[in-house]
Design a protein around this motif. Structure first.
Motif, PDB file in Angstrom:
ATOM      1  N   GLU A 186     -22.140   2.561  -4.732  1.00 56.85           N
ATOM      2  CA  GLU A 186     -23.045   3.388  -4.503  1.00 56.85           C
ATOM      3  C   GLU A 186     -22.781   3.528  -2.932  1.00 56.85           C
ATOM      4  O   GLU A 186     -22.815   2.368  -2.031  1.00 56.85           O
ATOM      5  N   ARG A 195     -31.370   2.240  -6.869  1.00 57.67           N
ATOM      6  CA  ARG A 195     -30.115   2.414  -6.724  1.00 57.67           C
ATOM      7  C   ARG A 195     -29.297   1.225  -6.302  1.00 57.67           C
ATOM      8  O   ARG A 195     -29.290   0.801  -5.160  1.00 57.67           O
ATOM      9  N   VAL A 196     -28.667   0.373  -7.171  1.00 60.73           N
ATOM     10  CA  VAL A 196     -27.902  -0.711  -6.943  1.00 60.73           C
ATOM     11  C   VAL A 196     -26.399  -0.477  -7.309  1.00 60.73           C
ATOM     12  O   VAL A 196     -26.003   0.629  -7.801  1.00 60.73           O
ATOM     13  N   GLU A 268     -34.742  10.447 -10.921  1.00 62.99           N
ATOM     14  CA  GLU A 268     -34.221  10.327 -12.459  1.00 62.99           C
ATOM     15  C   GLU A 268     -34.357   9.064 -12.964  1.00 62.99           C
ATOM     16  O   GLU A 268     -33.979   8.103 -12.301  1.00 62.99           O
ATOM     17  N   LEU A 269     -35.012   8.825 -14.065  1.00 60.84           N
ATOM     18  CA  LEU A 269     -35.348   7.613 -14.851  1.00 60.84           C
ATOM     19  C   LEU A 269     -34.182   7.392 -15.941  1.00 60.84           C
ATOM     20  O   LEU A 269     -33.326   6.467 -15.920  1.00 60.84           O
ATOM     21  N   SER A 310     -29.017   7.815 -22.046  1.00 63.89           N
ATOM     22  CA  SER A 310     -28.583   6.678 -21.212  1.00 63.89           C
ATOM     23  C   SER A 310     -29.892   6.312 -20.313  1.00 63.89           C
ATOM     24  O   SER A 310     -30.486   7.031 -19.849  1.00 63.89           O
TER      25      SER A 310
HETATM   26  P1  ATP Z   1     -28.163   9.418  -9.902  1.00 67.75           P
HETATM   27  O1  ATP Z   1     -27.909  11.076  -9.666  1.00 67.75           O
HETATM   28  O2  ATP Z   1     -29.502   9.197  -9.697  1.00 67.75           O
HETATM   29  O3  ATP Z   1     -27.074   8.874  -8.898  1.00 67.75           O
HETATM   30  P2  ATP Z   1     -26.615   9.560 -12.243  1.00 67.75           P
HETATM   31  O4  ATP Z   1     -26.891  10.904 -12.772  1.00 67.75           O
HETATM   32  O5  ATP Z   1     -25.311   9.178 -11.674  1.00 67.75           O
HETATM   33  O6  ATP Z   1     -27.873   9.047 -11.279  1.00 67.75           O
HETATM   34  P3  ATP Z   1     -25.882   8.743 -14.933  1.00 67.75           P
HETATM   35  O7  ATP Z   1     -24.701   8.573 -14.629  1.00 67.75           O
HETATM   36  O8  ATP Z   1     -26.779   9.654 -15.981  1.00 67.75           O
HETATM   37  O9  ATP Z   1     -26.720   8.697 -13.523  1.00 67.75           O
HETATM   38  O10 ATP Z   1     -26.333   7.219 -15.481  1.00 67.75           O
HETATM   39  C1  ATP Z   1     -27.185   6.854 -16.413  1.00 67.75           C
HETATM   40  C2  ATP Z   1     -28.573   6.197 -16.193  1.00 67.75           C
HETATM   41  O11 ATP Z   1     -27.883   4.882 -15.412  1.00 67.75           O
HETATM   42  C3  ATP Z   1     -29.384   6.804 -14.980  1.00 67.75           C
HETATM   43  O12 ATP Z   1     -30.266   7.707 -15.604  1.00 67.75           O
HETATM   44  C4  ATP Z   1     -30.072   5.634 -14.452  1.00 67.75           C
HETATM   45  O13 ATP Z   1     -31.038   5.328 -14.972  1.00 67.75           O
HETATM   46  C5  ATP Z   1     -29.019   4.543 -14.347  1.00 67.75           C
HETATM   47  N1  ATP Z   1     -28.288   4.560 -13.111  1.00 67.75           N
HETATM   48  C6  ATP Z   1     -27.210   5.226 -12.603  1.00 67.75           C
HETATM   49  N2  ATP Z   1     -26.833   4.723 -11.539  1.00 67.75           N
HETATM   50  C7  ATP Z   1     -27.553   3.687 -11.275  1.00 67.75           C
HETATM   51  C8  ATP Z   1     -27.619   3.091  -9.903  1.00 67.75           C
HETATM   52  N3  ATP Z   1     -26.934   3.138  -8.845  1.00 67.75           N
HETATM   53  N4  ATP Z   1     -28.692   2.144  -9.914  1.00 67.75           N
HETATM   54  C9  ATP Z   1     -29.571   1.936 -10.987  1.00 67.75           C
HETATM   55  N5  ATP Z   1     -29.698   2.747 -11.927  1.00 67.75           N
HETATM   56  C10 ATP Z   1     -28.699   3.462 -12.341  1.00 67.75           C
END
Ligand code: ATP
Length: 447
Positions: A186, A195-196, A268-269, A310
């Motif tokens: 990230e 966001r980790v 987004e959860l 997811s």
């Molecule tokens: P965002 O738009 O917030 O970066 P994303 O749409 O890329 O998220 P997805 O690729 O759909 O996320 O990932 C599925 C799930 O994994 C997310 O709904 C979230 O719960 C979790 N997730 C994704 N990226 C991270 C992150 N960097 N840290 C923590 N949880 C995450």
């Protein structure tokens, strides 16, 4: 001030409670930390496991159509080429020419002003930054040995689709489920667990015939609400965002983002997406292996379509903590407590002898604890300090019940023999119940 009076819990309050009470620590802290990583201590780990186990139980163990797997984090890089991650798993990166800080272009409120140093006109043009962590497998240093830490657990399921079909011969519809680590470089990790860079996901790929996708999508949509309810997440803090057609990924015909009202805003959860037959099709071309499903009754062969749900474990845990955090006044003293659902609470009950220097009380209390551990092993022992302090310590970590053993338990008042004081976390109310009744209360609360 109560949560209601103050409006809401802050992220700082949660972070501080997590550190103080041994739930979650910043990663590599004694070396100054490593951005985007966190380490779980005993209580955080217990909470995380409970969240995961509840998910697994609900979506895998209790169903006949689900296949759990645990795939390797390192996969053949061709899998990530086929899935589109090598070419397309990127975020728009923007850099400030003055302070050199980097940001995600799509997270900026004003693309003219640097959010870090405040200068105008110093932000460069966005460029695509691939978020996969690359490493080398084996001793070779050339490019052929480049492998990626998986950026999502989903890939492990698609590459094992054929294995599950060949070994279990499931009939459509059926699903594959996995809980595990994923890694994303990230650009700006932030907001604690939200966001980790090293995260954990719980994902399901549910395979259906094309004509059945809408019904399956609706079923998973309600399944996700049922899971939120089981976790104790307040329904008024959970929202569905229907992703508009123009914002959908090219392979998705429908996506819902489940959003949660975090202390730092609505974010987004979880995600739910109908991904057509894009993934199996991509891996079929990429691997050169037939990934078709044979309908034995009709003789028809086709690529199943998929509904993907997811769930980020950390984002779920943070939502659980944020919605459970309370501050109030009890007996004239301020206190912090976590109104956790007993199913996810790290400790289900604490047992304590009224006085720790009375061997007969201690012995009886230990026996009662052993008895209660038949209901659930997570029954804590605490004989430190006065009873009030012990209660407050348990309140802070969300233990739903405290059970105190006193001289009446031993039979000093004959009609109270083998009864205990059962204290309730949220109200501080206490009642006198039999040992069997205390066990029954715990069992009922966690079932
Ligand atoms: P965002 O738009 O917030 O970066 P994303 O749409 O890329 O998220 P997805 O690729 O759909 O996320 O990932 C599925 C799930 O994994 C997310 O709904 C979230 O719960 C979790 N997730 C994704 N990226 C991270 C992150 N960097 N840290 C923590 N949880 C995450």
């Amino acid at each position: 001030m109560s949560k209601e009076e103050s409006g809401a819990v802050t992220l700082e309050q949660i972070v501080s409670l997590c550190k103080r009470r041994g739930l979650i620590f910043p990663g590599s802290e004694i070396y100054g930390g490593l951005a985007g990583t966190f380490d779980y201590g005993p209580l955080g780990l217990a909470l995380k496991k409970n969240i995961e186990n509840l998910w697994w139980r609900m979506f895998v163990d209790m169903r006949d159509d689900m296949y759990g797997i645990d795939a390797a984090i390192l996969m053949n890089p061709k899998a990530w080429e086929a899935s589109g991650h090598v070419s397309g798993f990127s975020d728009p990166l923007i850099e400030c020419s003055n302070c050199k800080n980097r940001f995600r272009a799509d997270h900026l409120e004003d693309s003219n002003v640097c959010p870090s140093c405040g200068k105008t006109g110093t932000l460069g043009a966005p460029r695509q930054f691939n978020m996969m962590f690359a490493t080398k497998a084996g001793a070779s240093e050339d490019d052929s040995a480049t492998v990626y830490l998986r950026p999502e657990t989903a890939g492990g399921m698609f590459v094992n689709f054929k294995n599950i079909v060949d070994s279990f011969h499931p009939k459509l519809p059926f699903g594959m489920a996995q809980i595990g680590k994923a890694f994303r470089n990230e650009i700006a990790p932030r907001e604690f667990l939200f966001r980790v860079r090293e995260l954990e996901q719980m994902e399901i790929e549910y395979f259906v015939s094309e004509q059945d996708w809408e019904a399956a999508f609706e079923a998973w949509r309600s399944g996700m609400h049922a899971y939120a309810k089981a976790l104790g997440l307040p329904t008024d803090q959970l929202h569905e965002l229907n992703v508009e057609a123009e914002d959908l990924a090219h392979y998705s015909k429908r996506t819902i983002d489940f959003e949660f009202d975090y202390p730092f805003g609505r974010r987004e959860l979880w995600g739910l997406a109908y991904r057509t037959d894009f993934d199996l099709g991509a891996h079929q071309s990429g691997s050169g292996q037939k990934l078709e499903y044979l309908n034995e009754e009709t003789g028809e062969k086709f690529l199943p379509h998929v509904i993907e749900s997811s769930f980020g474990v950390g984002r779920t845990l943070l939502a659980v903590l944020a919605s459970a955090y309370r501050e109030d006044e009890l007996g004239g003293e301020k206190r912090v407590y976590l109104a956790l659902d007993p199913k996810v609470a790290p400790i289900k009950a604490m047992v304590s002898p009224l006085l720790k220097n009375k061997p007969e009380l201690v012995e009886k209390a230990k026996d009662i604890r052993t008895e209660l551990q038949k209901v659930h092993p997570a029954i804590a022992w605490d004989d430190n300090g006065n009873i009030g302090k012990r209660y407050r310590r348990q309140d802070e970590i969300g233990t739903p019940f405290c059970i105190t053993i006193d001289f009446d338990t031993l039979g000093e008042t004959p009609e109270l023999k083998d009864t205990v004081t059962l204290r309730h976390r949220d109200t501080g109310d206490q009642e006198r119940v039999s040992i069997a009744e205390a066990a029954g209360r715990i069992r009922q609360a966690i079932s």
